[in-house]
Design an enzyme around this catalytic site. Structure first.
Site, PDB file in Angstrom:
ATOM      1  CD1 TRP A  92      -3.303   0.372   0.803  1.00 55.88           C
ATOM      2  CD2 TRP A  92      -2.262   1.996   1.719  1.00 55.88           C
ATOM      3  NE1 TRP A  92      -4.144   1.389   1.005  1.00 55.88           N
ATOM      4  CE2 TRP A  92      -3.716   2.483   1.515  1.00 55.88           C
ATOM      5  CE3 TRP A  92      -1.496   3.012   2.537  1.00 55.88           C
ATOM      6  CZ2 TRP A  92      -4.114   3.403   2.190  1.00 55.88           C
ATOM      7  CZ3 TRP A  92      -2.161   4.065   3.223  1.00 55.88           C
ATOM      8  CH2 TRP A  92      -3.714   4.418   2.960  1.00 55.88           C
TER       9      TRP A  92
ATOM     10  N   GLY B 157       5.491  -0.836   7.331  1.00 52.30           N
ATOM     11  CA  GLY B 157       5.969   0.342   8.141  1.00 52.30           C
ATOM     12  C   GLY B 157       6.583   1.457   7.188  1.00 52.30           C
TER      13      GLY B 157
ATOM     14  CE  LYS C  11     -11.375  -5.063   9.379  1.00 49.61           C
ATOM     15  NZ  LYS C  11     -12.557  -4.334   9.468  1.00 49.61           N
TER      16      LYS C  11
HETATM   17  O1  M6R Z   1      -8.690  -1.313  13.651  1.00 50.16           O
HETATM   18  P1  M6R Z   1      -9.232   0.065  14.218  1.00 50.16           P
HETATM   19  O2  M6R Z   1     -10.640  -0.196  15.110  1.00 50.16           O
HETATM   20  O3  M6R Z   1      -8.359   0.762  15.159  1.00 50.16           O
HETATM   21  O4  M6R Z   1      -9.728   0.930  12.776  1.00 50.16           O
HETATM   22  C1  M6R Z   1      -9.989   2.348  13.067  1.00 50.16           C
HETATM   23  C2  M6R Z   1     -10.463   2.621  11.772  1.00 50.16           C
HETATM   24  O5  M6R Z   1      -9.603   2.588  10.822  1.00 50.16           O
HETATM   25  C3  M6R Z   1     -11.728   1.694  11.269  1.00 50.16           C
HETATM   26  O6  M6R Z   1     -12.857   1.696  12.342  1.00 50.16           O
HETATM   27  C4  M6R Z   1     -12.295   2.422  10.004  1.00 50.16           C
HETATM   28  O7  M6R Z   1     -13.074   3.689  10.330  1.00 50.16           O
HETATM   29  C5  M6R Z   1     -13.299   1.329   9.465  1.00 50.16           C
HETATM   30  N1  M6R Z   1     -12.871   1.232   7.876  1.00 50.16           N
HETATM   31  C6  M6R Z   1     -14.623   1.770   9.562  1.00 50.16           C
HETATM   32  O8  M6R Z   1     -15.519   0.854   8.717  1.00 50.16           O
END
Ligand code: M6R
Length: 612
Positions: free
Chosen positions: A76, A103, A607
């Site tokens: 990415w 990273g 994700k």
């Molecule tokens: O893994 P995390 O809960 O820390 O991730 C936080 C956000 O990146 C995550 O909730 C993001 O907003 C999702 N794509 C929402 O569907």
């Protein structure tokens, strides 16, 4: 975000690497590559921009690369555009070292300039190639790969998980980590490294989590781990408690849909072990009443949907605990010189447990002597291991980028923690405690009832999917829930959408409401239903088309004004978002489906966001 897999075994590595990369596709990527080593052909590297299918085609399903040792990567882009050259693995100039990296190396430019002065030539724009070249530089000096890796790690700054193979080492791959997850997998016909357990779960559930500063030497028969001083380290093994089927679609068109349907069971699994004899029991986070009394302030820190869980909890906890609760975006908190001290309880919420901003915010809170509690889904993740206490949401693997079941399990776990603290503080009376607890236990059934009747939502999605801007409005818990509904919609359908506290409309946003504007009005929070209704009337008067989500109690009243209404079962008001959010998730899903979007892998999103 980027994904790493590595294999040292006795069978051909390439097909295993490709399959592992495919299982990490959900994380988001823009290019992919593999490197394999064999006795006869030495190091062979193939990489390409685009989907994994392109790499699969380029290598004829891996058949073009030969050998039982290899590393693979989905990238990415951070440094340099997504193209074939910037894709990983990166190869050292003499071609005997291949390296994959998750990273960011912060001091790569300074090292690159130094190496250029030494006559090293670079081909890519990446920070990763600098590490491959530096490694070769040190390897040429000391002729020991382990020693060379140690020297490189002492020189670089930033975050990393590395997988490395070297043509002089026919049997071993080397791994190292700092601030980026890396898992060791102990298999039967060989051993693995992976940044995500889903990549290797088909082959083994016996894993160990690498810690910061550790280096691992992985062969078909052994995994030897060393600390930064190259002293051997004994690793504790963990058994992953889910199997490969949990990370597969199982006949559903999308992971997101499957995960929406899994919510009742995920919520049940998160709640039921923590309720015993009518009380909330949090074995991993027990406190005395005195300790609870000493908390003067509560911070909830998270990003994205996890932050929206914090928004719901702020409303609920301030009412139940009579303590100030501040909800902070992790990316803001970490640079805000926060007022955390030893009387602060700091809750960090993260599905992945790897979100870099959340992790950095948690470290800052710890530095300021706050007591940290992590609400995390991925077992053994970095945040889970660094927090003072951890409570896991038992949602199982969540593959779709848009979170659904993790959000729902975070919500109920926060409800449990709120009740637990309220009980300790004596701020929740017994009748209310019992009422909330009993409704919490009834939630899975009520969620099933919502999921049993999705035809109206499918119909509304087909009626409204063509709008290019959608507003979500609500008050109090409905506002917090609207933030999540709006995020779900925009991230997977690419429709512009905003969530507003209804009372704020008249302070500006109402000027955007014109005949035909779609407003999703949320009226599930009983104590403020009348106020919410006035706002519905207000936007109707300006010509808005209103899709309402309410409860059975208020259905009739809402139907008189809204153009379309979805009603969810009633529950205790503090728990209503757990039911109200389900139609919003489904609405986003069906709208995205109608628009032909890539639902599980929306554009530009990953994700788990392991970079700043
Ligand atoms: O893994 P995390 O809960 O820390 O991730 C936080 C956000 O990146 C995550 O909730 C993001 O907003 C999702 N794509 C929402 O569907």
């Amino acid at each position: 975000m980027c994904g790493i897999i590595g294999f040292a075994g006795r069978e051909e590595a390439a097909p295993i690497l490709l399959e592992g990369l495919a299982r990490m596709e959900y994380r988001g990527y823009d290019s992919a590559g593999i490197a394999v080593r064999s006795e006869e052909r030495g190091l062979q590297v193939k990489k390409t921009k685009g989907r994994l299918q392109a790499l699969f085609d380029l290598t004829h399903g891996g058949a073009d690369l030969e050998g039982p040792l290899g590393i693979g990567h989905t990238r990415w882009a951070t440094h340099g555009e997504p193209n074939d050259i910037n894709a990983h693995p990166h190869i050292s100039e003499k071609g005997n070292i291949a390296l994959v990296h998750n990273g960011i190396i912060e001091n790569y430019l300074e090292i690159k300039e130094h190496l250029i002065r030494q006559g090293v030539h670079f081909t890519s724009d990446t920070d990763t190639e600098v590490v491959a070249q530096l490694l070769e530089f040190h390897y040429n000096e000391c002729h020991s790969m382990l020693e060379a890796v140690g020297r490189v790690l002492r020189r670089i700054e930033g975050s990393y998980a590395f997988g490395i193979i070297c043509s002089d080492y026919p049997n071993a791959l080397i791994a190292a980590r700092k601030d980026s997850p890396l898992i060791l997998g102990y298999g039967k016909g060989g051993n693995f490294i992976a940044s995500d357990v889903t990549a290797i779960i088909k082959y083994t559930r016996d894993v160990a989590y690498m810690d910061d500063g550790e280096i691992a030497v992985v062969t078909a028969d052994h995994i030897d781990v060393f600390d930064a001083e190259l002293t051997p380290v004994e690793k504790q093994h963990s058994l992953v408690d889910w199997d490969v089927s949990a990370a597969e679609k199982g006949g559903y068109a999308h992971f997101m849909y499957k995960e929406i349907l899994e919510q009742p069971e995920a919520v049940r699994k998160t709640i039921s072990p923590r309720i015993r004899e009518g009380r909330v029991v949090l074995d991993e986070f027990s406190m005395t009443a005195e300790e609870a009394q000493s908390i003067s302030r509560i911070f909830i820190i998270a990003c994205g949907s996890s932050y929206h869980v914090g928004m719901v909890s702020k409303y609920n906890w301030e009412r139940l605990l009579r303590r100030p609760v501040e909800v902070c975006l992790a990316s803001e908190f970490r640079y805000s010189d926060p007022l955390v001290d030893e009387h602060s309880l700091v809750i960090v919420i993260s599905q992945s447990g790897e979100t870099l901003d959340t992790m950095a915010a948690m470290r800052e809170a710890k530095r300021l002597r706050g007591r940290t509690l992590a609400i995390v889904n991925v077992v053994g993740s970095s945040i889970a291991r660094e927090a003072d206490h951890v409570l896991y949401t038992w949602a199982g693997p969540e593959i779709a980028v848009a979170t659904t079941k993790a959000y729902s399990t975070q919500l109920v776990l926060m409800d449990l923690v709120g009740l637990y603290l309220g009980d300790l503080l004596g701020t929740v009376d017994r009748a209310e405690y019992d009422a909330i607890l009993s409704e919490l236990q009834a939630l899975p059934e009520k969620m099933r009832a919502v999921l049993a009747d999705i035809t109206p939502i499918q119909y509304f999605a087909s009626r409204y999917f063509n709008h290019d801007s959608i507003f979500f409005i609500g008050r109090n818990l409905d506002y917090a829930m609207g933030l999540e509904g709006s995020l779900k919609l925009k991230e997977i359908s690419y429709i512009h959408s905003e969530a507003y506290a209804s009372g704020e409309l008249k302070h500006g946003t109402i000027s955007l409401i014109e005949p035909g504007t779609l407003v999703v009005a949320l009226g599930t929070y009983g104590p403020l239903f009348d106020k919410a209704m006035s706002n519905v009337v207000e936007v109707k008067a300006r010509g808005a088309e209103v899709l309402a989500v309410t409860t059975e109690t208020f259905r009739e009243r809402m139907e008189k004004t809204a153009d379309a209404t979805v009603a969810v079962p009633d529950t205790h008001p503090v728990l209503q978002p757990s039911l109200g959010v389900v139609p919003l998730q489904l609405f986003a899903y069906y709208v995205a489906l109608q628009r032909g979007c890539d639902i599980d892998k929306p554009r530009n999103l990953a994700k788990s966001v392991t970079v700043e």
